[in-house]
Write an enzyme that holds these catalytic residues in place. Structure first.
Site, mmCIF file in Angstrom:
data_model
loop_
_atom_site.group_PDB
_atom_site.id
_atom_site.type_symbol
_atom_site.label_atom_id
_atom_site.label_comp_id
_atom_site.label_asym_id
_atom_site.label_seq_id
_atom_site.Cartn_x
_atom_site.Cartn_y
_atom_site.Cartn_z
ATOM 1 N N GLU B 209 0.858 -1.178 0.000
ATOM 2 C CA GLU B 209 0.000 0.000 0.000
ATOM 3 C C GLU B 209 0.889 1.221 0.000
ATOM 4 O O GLU B 209 2.040 1.143 0.424
ATOM 5 C CB GLU B 209 -0.795 0.053 1.318
ATOM 6 C CG GLU B 209 -2.152 -0.542 1.272
ATOM 7 C CD GLU B 209 -2.815 -0.469 2.640
ATOM 8 O OE1 GLU B 209 -2.427 0.356 3.467
ATOM 9 O OE2 GLU B 209 -3.721 -1.285 2.850
ATOM 10 N N HIS B 247 -6.080 3.540 6.271
ATOM 11 C CA HIS B 247 -4.984 3.037 7.088
ATOM 12 C C HIS B 247 -4.116 4.198 7.531
ATOM 13 O O HIS B 247 -3.829 5.099 6.749
ATOM 14 C CB HIS B 247 -4.093 2.088 6.288
ATOM 15 C CG HIS B 247 -4.786 0.833 5.899
ATOM 16 N ND1 HIS B 247 -4.134 -0.215 5.333
ATOM 17 C CD2 HIS B 247 -6.077 0.461 5.992
ATOM 18 C CE1 HIS B 247 -4.993 -1.178 5.082
ATOM 19 N NE2 HIS B 247 -6.186 -0.787 5.473
#
Lengths: 404, 301
Positions: B209, B247
Site C-alpha cells: 500500500e 490506514h
C-alpha cells in the site's frame, strides 16, 4: 472508551489525521515553555484592530487555515499600524486563500493570527515525527529554516540532522546538542536550543502528536529563540485520552461530507472524478480506485464502509456518495468474508429504497452466500447491474458513467 | 509445511468474552484451530463457549501449554495485552485490535525487541495456514492448501487475492496480514525470510500500500536474499498526496511512499509487478507454470 465499536475488523479505519491551527499549536508550545511571538487570534477586523493596538500598532496578520505555503498565496502580511491591520483583516477574512497545498479551489479564511513582528537574524527548522522504519519518534533539525523540509530531505539529505527518541531512556541532552552544533549554533545558543528541543519532545509525547514542526525557528538579533511558525497534528487513535486536544478541532476546515462520514463510522475522502465507489476495507477501496483509473475512468471518492458495515451505514454511505453532484455512476465492491453477502444485499436494497437513486449502480459482490445476495439484488426491481470480478465491474461502471 | 502456525499450534484468545473475541474464537475453532484457553481479567474460572477462561495469560499458558495468542482487547488496553503475552513467553501474538495509539506501540516494539515473542499486527486480519490453523478474522473457506505464500498490509484486498488464487485451483502455504498501522510487529522483510526457508512455498504474493517504506525494504531484501518468484501489487496508485486513505499507513507525504516508487523498487528486484488488482491469480498461475518443469523452489523468474 467511546461509543464506537472497539474493533471493526480489518476493514474500517480511523478518520483523517487531526490537524490544528498555527495559533493553537503555538499555545501548546507556550505551555511547554517554548517562546512564541506575542499575539492572539482574531475572528473579525475589529478584534484584529484591538490586538494590533495592544501590540503597539505594527504587526503581522496571518491567515489561519489548515494548509502551508500561506505567504505565497497572500495570507501573511505586515501592517504598519492599527488601521492597516484592520484593513488587511477585512480583506483576508472571508477570502479564498489558494496556496501550493490547498489545491486550486483554495480554503476560506475565517480566523487570523495577529502577532508582533520579529527581528530575524537566522532561520532554522526543527521537527518531531514518527519514524515508521525505526518504530520510534525522531527529532529533525536543519539549517535551512523556512524551506519545505521534504524538499530539503530529498535534494540534500546531509542538510537534515536526525536523532531518534529512545522510548525507554528518552531524548538525551547530548543528542539535542549534536543537532544544535550541526545547525551551526554557538555557545549559549546551543544550550538554549537543546532545552527547546527537549520541550518539543515533551509536547509531542504528552499530547500524542503525530507531527510537531517549528519552521522557522528564529534566532533573534538578541540571540533568543522564537517559534515563528508552528504546525501540529495528532494521532486520532489517541484522541480518546486527550479531551483538551479534541476541543481544538475546527470542523470548518474539513470537507463537510468527510465530517458527516466520520460521524457514521465511515471513511470518506472526496476526489475529482465521476465514479462513486463504496468498498469494504481501505486496501480494497484503494485497489478499486486504481482499477477504475486503469480502465479509463476517474474515481469520485474513496469510501471505506468497514468490515462489519450495517444497513444503516450503507444507507448513510449512499447519501454521502450521492451528495456529490459529479457522481454519474456508483460502483459497490464488497468482499463479504465474515459479513454475509445476502445480509448486505438486503441492506443495500433497503438503503437504495430510502435514498433517491439518480444514477446507475454496478455491484460486485463476493463471499459467503453470494448467490443468494445476487438474487436479492436482481429481484429488487432496482437499477443494479451485477458484475463478475473487479475488472468487469470497473469496465461496466466506467461505461455507465461515461454514457451520461 | 507452512510458516509460524500449523496443526499443532495451541492458541489462547485474549479478550475472549467480548463480542468480537467470542465470535472469532468460535470461527477459528470451527476451522480446526486448537483454541486451548481464553483470558479475560476477572472472568477466571468460568467457561465461555466451552473454553476455559483464565485471569492471566501466564496462568493460561502454564495450565494449557499454549504457544500462541489471538488478541481482541480494546485499543486502550491492547498494548498491555501484547506485553502480557510476551511476558508469558508465547512464541506468537496476533493482535487484531484496530486503533491502538502509535505511542503505545512505540513502547511495545521496544519491549519486544530482544524477546522470544513474534507479534503479528496490530490492526490486521491475522494468519492462516489453510487446512491447519487459522488465527484471525479472515473467512477460512476461501483458502486452500498449496504452494503460494501471501503477505499483505490489507484485509479484504488479501481476501480478494486469495479468492483469485483458489478459484484457479491454486492453494496457499500461509497467508499473513501484517497490518495497516505505522508500527507493526512482523514486517514484509520478516515474512519474506520465513517464506524463503519454507520448502512448500514456491511463489510469493506481496500486497503493499502507499505510505512508509516497507515495500522498498522488501524489494532490497528480496534482491539480496530471496530465491523465489514474487507477484506484487501496490494499492493506492491513484491516491492523491497528503490524504489519509483509511490506514494510518496509507498517506503519501510530499511524494514519498508513492505507489510508483514502490512498484519501481519491486520491479527492479524482478518481481512481477501488477498495475491491476484483478490479475493476481493469473500472474501467479503463469509463474507456477514457468517454474514447474524444474520443479524447484529456486526457479526465479
Amino acid at each position: 472508551m467511546s461509543e464506537r465499536p472497539v474493533l471493526r475488523g480489518a476493514g474500517a479505519r480511523g478518520v483523517v489525521l487531526m490537524k490544528i491551527h498555527e495559533y493553537q499549536a503555538k499555545q501548546i508550545l507556550k505551555r511547554f515553555g517554548i517562546d512564541v511571538p506575542r499575539g492572539d487570534v482574531a475572528f473579525s477586523p475589529k478584534e484584529a484592530g484591538a490586538i494590533a493596538s495592544r501590540l503597539g500598532g505594527r504587526c503581522v496578520v496571518k491567515a489561519q487555515i489548515h494548509a502551508g505555503g500561506r505567504g505565497k498565496g497572500g495570507g501573511v502580511k505586515i501592517a504598519g499600524d492599527v488601521e492597516e491591520a484592520e484593513r488587511l483583516a477585512r480583506q483576508m477574512i472571508g477570502m479564498n486563500l489558494v496556496t501550493p497545498q490547498t489545491g486550486p479551489q483554495g480554503k476560506r479564511v475565517r480566523r487570523l493570527l495577529i502577532e508582533e513582528p520579529v527581528d530575524i537574524a537566522r532561520e532554522i527548522y526543527l521537527g518531531v515525527t514518527l519514524d515508521r522504519g525505526r518504530s520510534v519518534p525522531v527529532v529533525m533539525g536543519s539549517g535551512r529554516g523556512g524551506m519545505d523540509i521534504e524538499e530539503v530531505a530529498r535534494k540534500d539529505p546531509s542538510a537534515l540532522r536526525v536523532e531518534p527518541v529512545d522510548p525507554l531512556v528518552g531524548f538525551r541532552p547530548y543528542q539535542a546538542r549534536r543537532i544544535g552544533y550541526a545547525l551551526g549554533l554557538k555557545g549559549e545558543e546551543v544550550a538554549r536550543a537543546a532545552r527547546l528541543m527537549q520541550a518539543m519532545v515533551a509536547a509531542y509525547v504528552e499530547t500524542d502528536a503525530s507531527l510537531l514542526e517549528i519552521n522557522p525557528l528564529v534566532v533573534t538579533r538578541q540571540g533568543g529563540l522564537l517559534a515563528l511558525d508552528a504546525k501540529m497534528s495528532f494521532d486520532d487513535n489517541a484522541l480518546f485520552r486527550h479531551p483538551e486536544i479534541r476541543e481544538l478541532r475546527d470542523p470548518e476546515e474539513e470537507d463537510p461530507l468527510e465530517v458527516e462520514a466520520s460521524a457514521h463510522g465511515l471513511n470518506y475522502i472526496k476526489l475529482q472524478g465521476n465514479v462513486g465507489c463504496m468498498v469494504n476495507g481501505a486496501g480494497l477501496a484503494m485497489a478499486t480506485m486504481d482499477i477504475i483509473k486503469l480502465v479509463g475512468g476517474e474515481p469520485a471518492n474513496f469510501l471505506d464502509v468497514g468490515g462489519g458495515a450495517t444497513s444503516e451505514q450503507v444507507a448513510s454511505a449512499f447519501k454521502i456518495l450521492l451528495a456529490d453532484q459529479n457522481v454519474k455512476a456508483v460502483l459497490i465492491n464488497i468482499f463479504g468474508g465474515i459479513l454475509r453477502v445476502d445480509v448486505l444485499a438486503r441492506g443495500l436494497v433497503d438503503a437504495v429504497r430510502k435514498v433517491e437513486l439518480r444514477v446507475p449502480v454496478v455491484a460486485r459482490l463476493e463471499g459467503t452466500n453470494v448467490d443468494e445476495g445476487r438474487r436479492i439484488l436482481q429481484e429488487s426491481g432496482l437499477n443494479f447491474t451485477l458484475a463478475e470480478g473487479m475488472l468487469d465491474a470497473a469496465k461496466k461502471v466506467v461505461a455507465l458513467a461515461g454514457a451520461r | 509445511m507452512s510458516i509460524l502456525v500449523d496443526q499443532n499450534t495451541r492458541v489462547i484468545v485474549q479478550g475472549i468474552t467480548g463480542r468480537e473475541g467470542t465470535f472469532h474464537a468460535r470461527g477459528c475453532r470451527e476451522y480446526g484451530t486448537k483454541i486451548v484457553a481464553g483470558v479475560t481479567p476477572g472472568r477466571g474460572g468460568t467457561v465461555h463457549e466451552g473454553i476455559t477462561v483464565f485471569d492471566t495469560v501466564l496462568e493460561a499458558v502454564e495450565k494449557t501449554g499454549a504457544d500462541a495468542s489471538m488478541i481482541f482487547v480494546p485499543p486502550a488496553a491492547a498494548a498491555d495485552a501484547i506485553l502480557e503475552a510476551a511476558d508469558a513467553r508465547l512464541k506468537l501474538a496476533v493482535c487484531i485490535t484496530e486503533g491502538i495509539p502509535a505511542s503505545d506501540m512505540v513502547r511495545v516494539a521496544a519491549a519486544l525487541e530482544d524477546g522470544p515473542t513474534r507479534l503479528i499486527g496490530p490492526n490486521c486480519p491475522g494468519i492462516i495456514s489453510p487446512g491447519k490453523c487459522k488465527i484471525g478474522i479472515m473467512p477460512g473457506y476461501i483458502h486452500k492448501p498449496g504452494p503460494v505464500g501471501v503477505i499483505s498490509r490489507s484485509g479484504t484486498l488479501t481476501y480478494e487475492a486469495v479468492a483469485q488464487l483458489s478459484k484457479r485451483g491454486i492453494g496457499q502455504s500461509t497467508c499473513l496480514g501484517i497490518g495497516g498501522d505505522p508500527i507493526i510487529g512482523t514486517t514484509f522483510v520478516d515474512a519474506l525470510a520465513l517464506f524463503r526457508d519454507d520448502a512448500e512455498t514456491r511463489v510469493i504474493v506481496l500486497i503493499g500500500e502507499i505510505g512508509g517504506g516497507a515495500e522498498e525494504e522488501a524489494a532490497r531484501y528480496a534482491a539480496r536474499d530471496l530465491n523465489k518468484p514474487m507477484v506484487a501489487f501496490v494499492a493506492g496508485q491513484t491516491a492523491p498526496p497528503g490524504k489519509r486513505m483509511g490506514h494510518a499507513g496509507a498517506i503519501i507525504a510530499g511524494g514519498h511512499g508513492t505507489a510508483a516508487e514502490k512498484m519501481a523498487a519491486l520491479q527492479e528486484y524482478g518481481a512481477r509487478v501488477l498495475q491491476s488488482p484483478a490479475e493476481i491469480g493469473e500472474a501467479v498461475e503463469a509463474l507456477l507454470r514457468e517454474a514447474a518443469p524444474s520443479a524447484g523452489a529456486r526457479g526465479r523468474a
